[in-house]
Design an enzyme around this catalytic site. Structure first.
Site, PDB file in Angstrom:
ATOM      1  N   LYS A  57      25.617  47.035  74.685  1.00 44.66           N
ATOM      2  CA  LYS A  57      25.260  48.204  75.148  1.00 44.66           C
ATOM      3  C   LYS A  57      24.431  48.246  76.804  1.00 44.66           C
ATOM      4  CE  LYS A  57      26.146  51.352  72.169  1.00 44.66           C
ATOM      5  NZ  LYS A  57      27.142  52.525  72.499  1.00 44.66           N
ATOM      6  N   LYS A  78      37.868  58.279  68.082  1.00 42.88           N
ATOM      7  CA  LYS A  78      36.939  58.725  67.238  1.00 42.88           C
ATOM      8  C   LYS A  78      37.263  59.773  66.725  1.00 42.88           C
ATOM      9  CE  LYS A  78      33.024  56.395  69.008  1.00 42.88           C
ATOM     10  NZ  LYS A  78      31.839  56.447  69.753  1.00 42.88           N
TER      11      LYS A  78
HETATM   12  O1  OSB Z   1      29.120  55.201  72.245  1.00 40.15           O
HETATM   13  O2  OSB Z   1      30.418  54.032  70.829  1.00 40.15           O
HETATM   14  C1  OSB Z   1      29.338  54.623  71.069  1.00 40.15           C
HETATM   15  C2  OSB Z   1      27.366  54.895  67.936  1.00 40.15           C
HETATM   16  C3  OSB Z   1      26.862  56.130  67.938  1.00 40.15           C
HETATM   17  C4  OSB Z   1      27.353  56.905  68.778  1.00 40.15           C
HETATM   18  C5  OSB Z   1      28.078  56.292  70.051  1.00 40.15           C
HETATM   19  C6  OSB Z   1      28.639  55.010  70.088  1.00 40.15           C
HETATM   20  C7  OSB Z   1      28.367  54.350  68.930  1.00 40.15           C
HETATM   21  C8  OSB Z   1      28.600  52.831  68.862  1.00 40.15           C
HETATM   22  C9  OSB Z   1      29.142  52.409  67.766  1.00 40.15           C
HETATM   23  O3  OSB Z   1      28.339  52.355  69.737  1.00 40.15           O
HETATM   24  C10 OSB Z   1      28.286  51.737  66.504  1.00 40.15           C
HETATM   25  C11 OSB Z   1      28.986  51.485  65.289  1.00 40.15           C
HETATM   26  O4  OSB Z   1      29.152  52.368  64.324  1.00 40.15           O
HETATM   27  O5  OSB Z   1      29.361  50.176  65.185  1.00 40.15           O
HETATM   28 MG    MG Z   2      30.726  54.381  73.363  1.00 40.17          MG
END
Ligand code: OSB
Ligand code: MG
Length: 359
Positions: free
Chosen positions: A164, A263
């Site tokens: 991130k 997603k």
């Molecule tokens: O932005 O990909 C995203 C989790 C919740 C909401 C948004 C995101 C995420 C993740 C993935 O980064 C986490 C996972 O389930 O491995």
């Molecule tokens: Mg993302």
């Protein structure tokens, strides 16, 4: 001939994460979800999971809004109906605007049910071919922990690590941290944290060597994404911006990105997702399957999706025990040698134990 939907039920669940999940939008400490069970006239059960969060920080929907829409609006459109294909669920739901996560949760359960009715694994039912799905994990932007978090993920066998990032992330630190593992794919995810003012700063992230950068700008910032794609070597990937087939068409016309995150919750379920996969395939757009800090039912559907021939980039697939002390599925999802092996059982391939749904 077909499958009659005799029962649709919902169970709201709630678990603490083992450790907080930090993004530029929100820190998640606890996860609520709604498990959907559909039962056919012959007593087969299909399972879905609603991935909306408790508050609308990632999308507009919430657990509460989905509970209402699923119970009061969507359930009556399906109950006691006989379906000859799970594609008919999307058609039945067309009078309802938006609410994609609510729609997806019920639709997923019906797809699981149909695969069980046909006595095949869901991944085979949708035309999947990959039997070992490469795993991938997410680490937070915290500069004090970055090197340690990457080392831990690498030692757990992950061959793809998603970091991130925020406009405050240190380019030199990131470059140094990832250059230590030339065989691991590093993705970056900004969750829309950059804007017009930090555009020039974002361009500097091109030098880090990421495999792709996910959603640098806000979900409506199509022009900024187009400009960034033009100026950078690193592929741009869209997550939050893509909610439908039409958004992917727009992205292609605007040349706003090279890759998208799939997603199912955001797209409204399998039907729309499979249409999007076909559109990406025929336009050379890369795809991978994203996570929602979800439980095993949603992950099992996602693993089936990742089995499709044109999905080659590793997705957000970690061990059940990465987020949870205990998952709801038996067995739990396990990464072995950096991969998750798909099951041969009919449907999602895991059984569901709602007694494990407690905190
Ligand atoms: O932005 O990909 C995203 C989790 C919740 C909401 C948004 C995101 C995420 C993740 C993935 O980064 C986490 C996972 O389930 O491995
Ligand atoms: Mg993302």
């Amino acid at each position: 001939m077909g499958v009659m939907i005799r029962e649709i039920s919902f169970q709201r669940i709630h678990k603490k994460l083992k450790k907080p999940f930090v993004t530029s939008l929100q820190t998640v400490n606890e996860r609520e979800a709604i498990i959907v069970t559909v039962v056919s006239d012959s007593g087969l059960e299909g399972f879905g999971e609603c991935v909306a969060f408790s508050t609308p920080w990632y999308t507009e929907e919430t657990v509460e809004s989905c509970a209402f829409v699923m119970e009061r609006v969507l359930k009556p459109l399906l109950l006691d109906r006989t379906l000859s294909s799970p594609h008919e669920v999307a058609t039945a739901f067309t009078p309802v605007k938006g609410n994609n996560m609510a729609k997806a949760a019920i639709e997923m359960a019906v797809w699981d049910l149909f695969a069980k009715y046909e006595k095949v694994p869901l991944w085979q039912y949708i035309g999947g071919i990959h039997k070992d799905i490469p795993a991938g994990v997410v680490v937070a932007a915290n500069p004090d922990r970055l090197v340690d978090d990457i080392d831990l993920a690498a030692s757990n066998g992950y061959s793809r690590i998603k970091i991130k990032i925020t406009p405050e992330s240190d380019v030199a630190l990131l470059k140094g941290a990832i250059s230590r593992y030339p065989d691991i794919l590093f993705f970056a995810d900004a969750n829309g944290g950059f804007n017009k003012d930090s555009f020039d700063q974002f361009i500097l992230f091109d030098a880090i060597g990421f495999t792709l950068i996910e959603q640098p700008f806000g979900e409506q910032e199509w022009d900024l994404h187009t400009q960034a794609k033009k100026q950078m070597k690193t592929p741009i990937c869209l997550d939050e911006s893509i909610k439908s087939f039409h958004d992917v068409e727009r992205m292609i016309v605007m040349q706003a990105a090279d890759i998208i995150v799939l997603k199912m919750g955001r797209f409204g379920g399998w039907h729309e997702t499979l249409k999007i996969v076909e559109l990406c395939r025929s336009n050379g757009i890369g795809m991978w399957v994203g996570g929602m800090i979800e439980f095993g039912i949603s992950k099992a559907h996602n693993l089936a999706l990742a089995s499709l021939p044109d999905i080659v980039l590793p997705g957000d697939f970690s061990n059940s025990r990465h987020f949870w002390e205990e998952d709801l599925i038996v067995p739990e999802i396990e990464v072995v040698d950096g991969k998750i092996e798909l099951k041969q059982q009919a449907g999602i391939g895991y059984s569901v134990d709602l007694n494990k749904a407690g905190l």
